[in-house]
Design a protein around this motif. Structure first.
Motif, PDB file in Angstrom:
ATOM      1  N   LEU A  83      12.819   0.297 -10.959  1.00 38.22           N
ATOM      2  CA  LEU A  83      12.156  -0.418  -9.866  1.00 38.22           C
ATOM      3  C   LEU A  83      13.025  -0.282  -8.620  1.00 38.22           C
ATOM      4  O   LEU A  83      14.033  -0.978  -8.473  1.00 38.22           O
ATOM      5  N   ALA A  84      12.639   0.634  -7.742  1.00 39.03           N
ATOM      6  CA  ALA A  84      13.409   0.867  -6.515  1.00 39.03           C
ATOM      7  C   ALA A  84      12.791   0.037  -5.399  1.00 39.03           C
ATOM      8  O   ALA A  84      11.825   0.458  -4.752  1.00 39.03           O
ATOM      9  N   ASP A  85      13.341  -1.163  -5.210  1.00 40.00           N
ATOM     10  CA  ASP A  85      12.819  -2.080  -4.193  1.00 40.00           C
ATOM     11  C   ASP A  85      13.386  -1.669  -2.835  1.00 40.00           C
ATOM     12  O   ASP A  85      14.555  -1.913  -2.531  1.00 40.00           O
ATOM     13  N   THR A  86      12.564  -1.054  -2.030  1.00 36.87           N
ATOM     14  CA  THR A  86      13.071  -0.520  -0.759  1.00 36.87           C
ATOM     15  C   THR A  86      13.426  -1.623   0.237  1.00 36.87           C
ATOM     16  O   THR A  86      14.177  -1.383   1.188  1.00 36.87           O
ATOM     17  N   ALA A  87      12.910  -2.819   0.020  1.00 38.10           N
ATOM     18  CA  ALA A  87      13.302  -3.924   0.909  1.00 38.10           C
ATOM     19  C   ALA A  87      14.787  -4.243   0.741  1.00 38.10           C
ATOM     20  O   ALA A  87      15.436  -4.721   1.681  1.00 38.10           O
ATOM     21  N   GLU A 109       0.825  -1.224   0.000  1.00 34.51           N
ATOM     22  CA  GLU A 109       0.000   0.000   0.000  1.00 34.51           C
ATOM     23  C   GLU A 109       0.848   1.257   0.000  1.00 34.51           C
ATOM     24  O   GLU A 109       0.447   2.305  -0.478  1.00 34.51           O
ATOM     25  N   ALA A 110       2.049   1.114   0.575  1.00 36.64           N
ATOM     26  CA  ALA A 110       2.918   2.286   0.682  1.00 36.64           C
ATOM     27  C   ALA A 110       3.597   2.610  -0.646  1.00 36.64           C
ATOM     28  O   ALA A 110       4.220   3.652  -0.786  1.00 36.64           O
ATOM     29  N   GLU A 111       3.465   1.722  -1.653  1.00 43.62           N
ATOM     30  CA  GLU A 111       4.206   1.898  -2.907  1.00 43.62           C
ATOM     31  C   GLU A 111       3.892   3.238  -3.567  1.00 43.62           C
ATOM     32  O   GLU A 111       2.747   3.676  -3.581  1.00 43.62           O
ATOM     33  N   ARG A 112       4.932   3.827  -4.115  1.00 42.99           N
ATOM     34  CA  ARG A 112       4.773   5.120  -4.771  1.00 42.99           C
ATOM     35  C   ARG A 112       5.242   5.048  -6.215  1.00 42.99           C
ATOM     36  O   ARG A 112       6.125   4.268  -6.554  1.00 42.99           O
ATOM     37  N   ILE A 129       8.514   2.776  -6.401  1.00 49.31           N
ATOM     38  CA  ILE A 129       9.270   2.766  -5.142  1.00 49.31           C
ATOM     39  C   ILE A 129       8.457   2.023  -4.097  1.00 49.31           C
ATOM     40  O   ILE A 129       7.319   2.430  -3.776  1.00 49.31           O
ATOM     41  N   GLY A 130       9.025   0.937  -3.567  1.00 52.36           N
ATOM     42  CA  GLY A 130       8.315   0.196  -2.532  1.00 52.36           C
ATOM     43  C   GLY A 130       8.981  -1.146  -2.276  1.00 52.36           C
ATOM     44  O   GLY A 130       9.888  -1.541  -3.021  1.00 52.36           O
ATOM     45  N   PRO A 131       8.531  -1.872  -1.257  1.00 51.65           N
ATOM     46  CA  PRO A 131       9.144  -3.162  -0.940  1.00 51.65           C
ATOM     47  C   PRO A 131       8.635  -4.258  -1.865  1.00 51.65           C
ATOM     48  O   PRO A 131       7.473  -4.248  -2.261  1.00 51.65           O
ATOM     49  N   GLU A 147       8.389   6.611   6.318  1.00 53.95           N
ATOM     50  CA  GLU A 147       9.125   7.837   5.967  1.00 53.95           C
ATOM     51  C   GLU A 147      10.215   7.558   4.934  1.00 53.95           C
ATOM     52  O   GLU A 147      10.613   8.431   4.180  1.00 53.95           O
ATOM     53  N   ARG A 148      10.713   6.312   4.921  1.00 48.93           N
ATOM     54  CA  ARG A 148      11.782   5.983   3.975  1.00 48.93           C
ATOM     55  C   ARG A 148      11.264   6.057   2.536  1.00 48.93           C
ATOM     56  O   ARG A 148      11.880   6.698   1.675  1.00 48.93           O
ATOM     57  N   ILE A 149      10.156   5.394   2.298  1.00 41.25           N
ATOM     58  CA  ILE A 149       9.575   5.421   0.942  1.00 41.25           C
ATOM     59  C   ILE A 149       9.214   6.848   0.555  1.00 41.25           C
ATOM     60  O   ILE A 149       9.463   7.302  -0.564  1.00 41.25           O
TER      61      ILE A 149
END
Lengths: 381, 381
Positions: free
Chosen positions: B178-182, B12-15, B30-32, B227-229
């Motif tokens: 694809l910025a995989d924040t995980a 849900e946090a994906e941007r 951007i997201g996990p 806040e990271r995303i």
């Protein structure tokens, strides 16, 4: 300092073709004596005052000194690099040599890399200009007819790899093209003829009147009359029109490949041995094949194929595969080379076909079985 | 076939940040969990069904299998090349290896080169994608914070030469990021902090509110909260805005070099020894110096320099030259490195200076004597 007498005079016959590519717009000057006037033409258009010249062992003895003199006269600090002549120079190793020399000369964004030579030097030096500092200025001084009407205009640069020709490169438009027509006087008859195939190509693509004009005027054009400058200017304008419409070859620009799909396959089949076949000769045979193939597909009249072959034969160009000296591979092998050509999209064969003189079009779904039986028929098997 | 459980879920946090560059427009997600969903994201945007993955020895064991699985699931035929990790990989030799592998994989214009890794892999693979067949599709999967907020967005690609860093390259925009924040969870604290310097930079360039937000929210951002995303999305949006306005760095884009002129000189002075200084740390010290230098030139308030230094220090970044371990060269040598930096135009020093937090500007006529005496003062000589 030696400045040749021609350097101060601008020939009345000189022509200018402007390529209107927005912020990448540039001028093509066509006429005799431009090498001796290069310094002034560059300083009036470019901000930088340094230049790195790339040339080859055939061209350097003829024109390098005159070019260096002209640059010095106009306050441009120039260095030069002379490479072996020939297609093998379009390699990653030579690209590394050129970029190292350009960086050592501290060429910055507004300074120029200058290509003095034919298509090989232009393609290699243009690639270097496109990648040093992600792009510096680029001046083309083409000394062959082929380079003046084709490779120096349009921004395609590249080198060869073991996987094929021109597989690495960038689109990097020149900032100025100086087509010194006096340089053509030192070309061999064979080289001039090979370049002429690309001149005739523009007529065959979409200018039937130009093709008819060439049929009438090719003799004075070969002899160096004003028709020569006229024909080169028309060819450059034709290429410019196509490039402006489709700079990165997503569509219409592919028309410039008329005769090239067959031609490249023939070049590959002769291992790019220029003693057997040079590029323009391959294009000449390729254009005739394209017209004959189009006729076989009932797209064009057989009369058009006859007319094209007759004209190219009259200027002395080869028009049939069996004119290539030495053993040629079986037709299946030629077809493999066609399929490996980079103008393959999603596995289908893309060809430039035609509905008549000056009516070429892009066909991207030609069945390879048709090509095979056409070629086998041509070769009498 | 193994598909990780996360591959089907969209957080849900994906941007999504869209970079509106006309026919070169692209999306940044951007997201996990994006690595595990890469196949679907690629096939919904790109026509080609082949891919060549470039990665390094640190990243491959962590994410290569998950990426290959996802591509296979969605019908993309992929090959991969794993290179040594580190800045030395940005060389002409490795570029030759990558382009050869991409050509051997018969990647055509609509197929993709995929960069899986940090800035080094992105710069190298992007350069290869830009020159194979004069440009094929390019997908960035950045796995470091620095790459997610900086090098994977904007189309700059390149390699290093003996003359300096990034001196050969092209502008080649990705088709998808694809910025995989995980993936950031596996970064060392030091690497994460170094990337953070580039995040803070966007606030300092022209977004004072974002800088104030970071001063308040950096702790949950470091801890991996939403806040990271948010911060990564703001940074990508900021970079996108600048790039859209000035894709090829003829003007405003130079602002992204805030802190980089000093920073690059410090990196050169440590021979790019990452044990002593990594890029983001150099940028951190460089940004503080840019604020202090601007204050000395009476352009900005000294309070702003203090505020910038305080914040970067609080997250654990170095802010002073004397924090760099080991012997540093004399100040004249640092100045030489600055003058050799590629952001020199016509011999004058170009600096990004500032009038306050979020008020950076390009100054292209800074006298080197001013820089010299400023740096000497800083170093207590």
């Amino acid at each position: 300092m030696k400045v040749s007498s021609r350097s101060s005079e601008r020939s009345e016959a000189e022509r200018l073709v402007h390529v209107p590519l927005g912020e990448r717009a540039y001028d093509i000057l066509i006429g005799p004596g431009l090498i001796g006037r290069a310094g002034g033409e560059i300083t009036s258009r470019l901000k930088g005052r340094r230049a790195a010249i790339v040339t080859d062992e055939n061209v350097a003895p003829l024109y390098l000194e005159a070019l260096m003199d002209s640059l010095q006269t106009d306050g441009i600090e120039a260095v030069s690099l002379t490479l072996p002549a020939g297609e093998k120079t379009k390699s990653l190793e030579h690209l590394a040599t050129v970029t190292d020399m350009v960086l050592a000369a501290r060429i910055e964004r507004n300074d120029a890399v200058i290509a003095l030579g034919g298509g090989v030097i232009g393609d290699l030096a243009g690639f270097a200009a496109g990648i040093v500092r992600r792009g510096v200025r680029f001046v083309q001084i083409p000394t062959s007819l082929l380079a003046q009407v084709d490779s120096s205009v349009g921004g395609k640069t590249g080198i060869n790899t073991r996987h094929g020709k021109n597989l690495l490169g960038v689109f990097h438009q020149p900032d100025l093209v100086l087509a010194d027509t006096a340089a053509l006087d030192t070309l061999s008859e064979r080289e001039f003829r090979a370049g002429y195939a690309e001149v005739a190509k523009y007529g065959l693509i979409d200018q039937p009147d130009f093709f008819a004009w060439l049929e009438k005027n090719w003799k004075p054009m070969f002899a160096g009359g004003p028709e020569r400058i006229e024909a080169i200017a028309i060819a450059c304008q034709a290429k410019s029109d196509v490039v402006v419409e489709d700079e990165r070859e997503n569509g219409r620009r592919a028309l410039l490949n008329l005769g090239h799909t067959f031609g490249h396959a023939l070049e590959a089949a002769t291992q790019y041995d220029s003693a057997r076949l040079v590029h323009g000769e391959g294009v000449s045979i390729g254009m005739v094949l394209a017209y004959q193939f189009s006729s076989r597909l009932n797209l064009a009249s057989p009369d058009d194929a006859v007319r094209v072959e007759k004209h190219l034969k009259s200027v002395g160009l080869p028009t049939r595969i069996d004119e290539i000296p030495g053993e040629m591979p079986p037709t299946e092998k030629l077809l493999d080379a066609i399929a490996q050509d980079k103008k393959v999209k999603g596995g289908k064969l893309t060809f430039i076909l035609t509905r008549g003189i000056g009516e070429a079009f892009v066909a991207d779904d030609v069945p390879s079985s048709e090509v095979l039986s056409f070629l086998e028929g041509k070769r009498g098997k």
